[in-house]
Design a protein around this motif. Structure first.
Motif, mmCIF file in Angstrom:
data_model
loop_
_atom_site.group_PDB
_atom_site.id
_atom_site.type_symbol
_atom_site.label_atom_id
_atom_site.label_comp_id
_atom_site.label_asym_id
_atom_site.label_seq_id
_atom_site.Cartn_x
_atom_site.Cartn_y
_atom_site.Cartn_z
ATOM 1 N N ARG A 119 0.832 -1.212 0.000
ATOM 2 C CA ARG A 119 0.000 0.000 0.000
ATOM 3 C C ARG A 119 0.863 1.258 0.000
ATOM 4 N NH1 ARG A 119 -2.939 -3.165 3.825
ATOM 5 N NH2 ARG A 119 -2.035 -1.968 5.558
ATOM 6 N N SER A 123 0.601 4.115 -2.779
ATOM 7 C CA SER A 123 0.315 5.473 -2.324
ATOM 8 C C SER A 123 1.371 6.463 -2.793
ATOM 9 C CB SER A 123 0.218 5.477 -0.795
ATOM 10 O OG SER A 123 0.040 6.781 -0.294
ATOM 11 N N PHE A 166 -4.119 11.995 3.253
ATOM 12 C CA PHE A 166 -4.775 10.869 2.592
ATOM 13 C C PHE A 166 -3.764 9.825 2.124
ATOM 14 C CE2 PHE A 166 -8.083 14.212 1.802
ATOM 15 C CZ PHE A 166 -9.038 13.647 2.641
ATOM 16 N N ALA A 170 -4.019 6.050 3.352
ATOM 17 C CA ALA A 170 -4.117 4.942 2.398
ATOM 18 C C ALA A 170 -3.064 3.885 2.674
ATOM 19 C CB ALA A 170 -3.961 5.478 0.974
ATOM 20 N N ASP A 173 -4.419 1.873 5.959
ATOM 21 C CA ASP A 173 -5.666 1.117 5.935
ATOM 22 C C ASP A 173 -6.083 0.880 4.497
ATOM 23 O OD1 ASP A 173 -8.070 -0.081 6.366
ATOM 24 O OD2 ASP A 173 -9.061 1.662 7.253
ATOM 25 N N GLU A 175 -8.664 -0.673 3.471
ATOM 26 C CA GLU A 175 -10.110 -0.742 3.279
ATOM 27 C C GLU A 175 -10.757 0.635 3.167
ATOM 28 O OE1 GLU A 175 -11.550 -3.606 2.770
ATOM 29 O OE2 GLU A 175 -9.634 -4.637 3.080
ATOM 30 N N SER A 176 -10.026 1.687 3.447
ATOM 31 C CA SER A 176 -10.621 3.017 3.440
ATOM 32 C C SER A 176 -10.640 3.576 2.026
ATOM 33 C CB SER A 176 -9.841 3.950 4.364
ATOM 34 O OG SER A 176 -8.582 4.265 3.802
ATOM 35 N N SER A 177 -11.340 4.710 1.881
ATOM 36 C CA SER A 177 -11.392 5.389 0.588
ATOM 37 C C SER A 177 -10.307 6.443 0.467
ATOM 38 C CB SER A 177 -12.769 6.043 0.419
ATOM 39 O OG SER A 177 -13.008 6.983 1.461
ATOM 40 N N ALA A 178 -9.321 6.420 1.359
ATOM 41 C CA ALA A 178 -8.277 7.441 1.352
ATOM 42 C C ALA A 178 -7.485 7.428 0.052
ATOM 43 C CB ALA A 178 -7.343 7.244 2.545
ATOM 44 N N LYS A 180 -8.524 6.763 -2.963
ATOM 45 C CA LYS A 180 -9.274 7.467 -4.009
ATOM 46 C C LYS A 180 -9.209 8.978 -3.809
ATOM 47 C CE LYS A 180 -12.552 3.656 -4.614
ATOM 48 N NZ LYS A 180 -13.978 3.243 -4.508
ATOM 49 N N LEU A 181 -9.303 9.410 -2.565
ATOM 50 C CA LEU A 181 -9.198 10.840 -2.283
ATOM 51 C C LEU A 181 -7.801 11.357 -2.596
ATOM 52 C CD1 LEU A 181 -11.196 10.933 1.069
ATOM 53 C CD2 LEU A 181 -11.918 11.858 -1.135
ATOM 54 N N GLU A 182 -6.791 10.548 -2.276
ATOM 55 C CA GLU A 182 -5.421 10.941 -2.615
ATOM 56 C C GLU A 182 -5.252 11.070 -4.131
ATOM 57 O OE1 GLU A 182 -0.870 9.219 -2.690
ATOM 58 O OE2 GLU A 182 -2.511 7.958 -1.990
#
Length: 206
Positions: A119, A123, A166, A170, A173, A175-178, A180-182
Motif C-alpha cells: 500500500r 500510495s 490521505f 491509504a 488502511d 479498506e478506506s477510501s483514502a 481514491k481521495l489521494e
C-alpha cells in the motif's frame, strides 16, 4: 530530457539519502515498540517524501530565469505552461522512481509489514507526481525572490497537507477510501500546476 539530465547531474542522491535517513531515525526517536512504529510509520515516510521533493526546489526554475533560458524558450514559441509541465515530469523522474525503491527498506525500518509495504508503494506512486507538481509550481512562484528556499517551504507544506493526510491514511488502511481521495487530489494538482507555473513565469518578467 534536459530537466532529467540537470537533475541527475546534480546531487540526485540527496533526496534518496534524506528519505532513508528519516526512516532510520524514526525508530530511535519513538522506541522499539513495533505496534507504535507500524501506526506512525506511514506518516513518517510521507513526511520524508515531501521533504525529499522540496530539497531541490531552488534549482527547478530560478537558474533558467536568471540565465534567460525561459525567455529564449518563449521566443522559440514554447509556452510557459509547457515549460512547467516539462519541469514537473523531469523533477519527478529524478526523485520519484528512486524514492519508490528506497521505500522498500524504509518501510521495514519503520516496522511496516508486507501488505502495508504494498500500500505504501501504491500510495507513493500516486502521490509523488503531485509532490513534484507542487514543488515546480512553488519554485515558479518564488523564482527571483530573496530567501526563495525558505519561502518555498512555507508555501508548499500547507498545500501538501491534504495529500500527505490521505496518502498516509491509504498506507495504513487498505479498506478506506483514502487512496481514491489521494488520487483525486493528485490529479487536481497535476492539472493545475502547469498553469500556475506558467502564470508565475510570465509575472516574473514584469
Amino acid at each position: 530530457m534536459r530537466e532529467v539530465r540537470r537533475g541527475l547531474h546534480g546531487a540526485a542522491w540527496l533526496p534518496l539519502a534524506f528519505f532513508l535517513l528519516v526512516a532510520a531515525i524514526v525508530p530511535f526517536a519513538v522506541g522499539p515498540d513495533a505496534r507504535l512504529l507500524a501506526r506512525i510509520g506511514s506518516g513518517a515516510l510521507w513526511i520524508a517524501a515531501l521533504t525529499a521533493a522540496l530539497l531541490p526546489v531552488e534549482r527547478l526554475v530560478e537558474p533558467d530565469r536568471a540565465d534567460g533560458v525561459l525567455d529564449q524558450l518563449a521566443l522559440a514559441g514554447t509556452t510557459e505552461e509547457a515549460v512547467g509541465a516539462a519541469k514537473m515530469i523531469g523533477h519527478w523522474l529524478t526523485f520519484g522512481p528512486l524514492l519508490l525503491v528506497a521505500a522498500v527498506p524504509g518501510s521495514f525500518l519503520v516496522g511496516l509489514d508486507g501488505p502495508a509495504l504494498a500500500r505504501t508503494l501504491i500510495s507513493l506512486a500516486i502521490g509523488t507526481p503531485a509532490l513534484a507538481a507542487l514543488a515546480v509550481a512553488v519554485a515558479g512562484l518564488t523564482a527571483g525572490l530573496p530567501r526563495a528556499g525558505q519561502l518555498a517551504g512555507l508555501l508548499i507544506v500547507p498545500l501538501a497537507v491534504p495529500l500527505v493526510i490521505f496518502g498516509a491514511a491509504a498506507t495504513g488502511d487498505g479498506e478506506s477510501s483514502a487512496l481514491k481521495l489521494e488520487a483525486a487530489i493528485s490529479l487536481l494538482l497535476l492539472a493545475g500546476a502547469p498553469f500556475v507555473t506558467g502564470a508565475a513565469i510570465r509575472a516574473s518578467r514584469t
